[in-house]
Scaffold this motif. Structure first.
Motif: not given
Length: 82
Positions: A29-30, A32-36, A63-65, A70-71
């Motif tokens: 889902i990374e 969706q937030e522009g994360v890699h 947000r992804i974590h 697993h925050p």
């Protein structure tokens, strides 16, 4: 994109398979937030997990974590690399 190192705690006994499963959940889902998420490391004895990522900001990483269950306890920007 900025680079971030985040820290997870309380994961004593984590196995390589569990680390890979958590990493794959983030990868799924990374975008969706522009994360890699680039890489993850774990110390099963202390229960500490580290993740290296590129993201627009720390909140996107958080947000992804959180969404994958697993925050992160801490998220640190990494402004310099060599």
């Amino acid at each position: 994109m900025a680079t971030f190192m985040d820290v997870h705690t309380g994961m004593q006994g984590i196995t390589a398979d569990q680390l890979m499963e958590a990493h794959r959940a983030d990868l799924a889902i990374e975008a969706q937030e522009g994360v890699h998420f680039k890489q993850a490391w774990a110390d099963p004895e202390s229960g500490t997990v580290y993740c290296l990522s590129e993201a627009p900001d720390a909140e996107a990483v958080r947000r992804i974590h959180e969404r994958t269950g697993h925050p992160a306890a801490e998220i640190h920007p990494v402004p310099l690399e060599v």
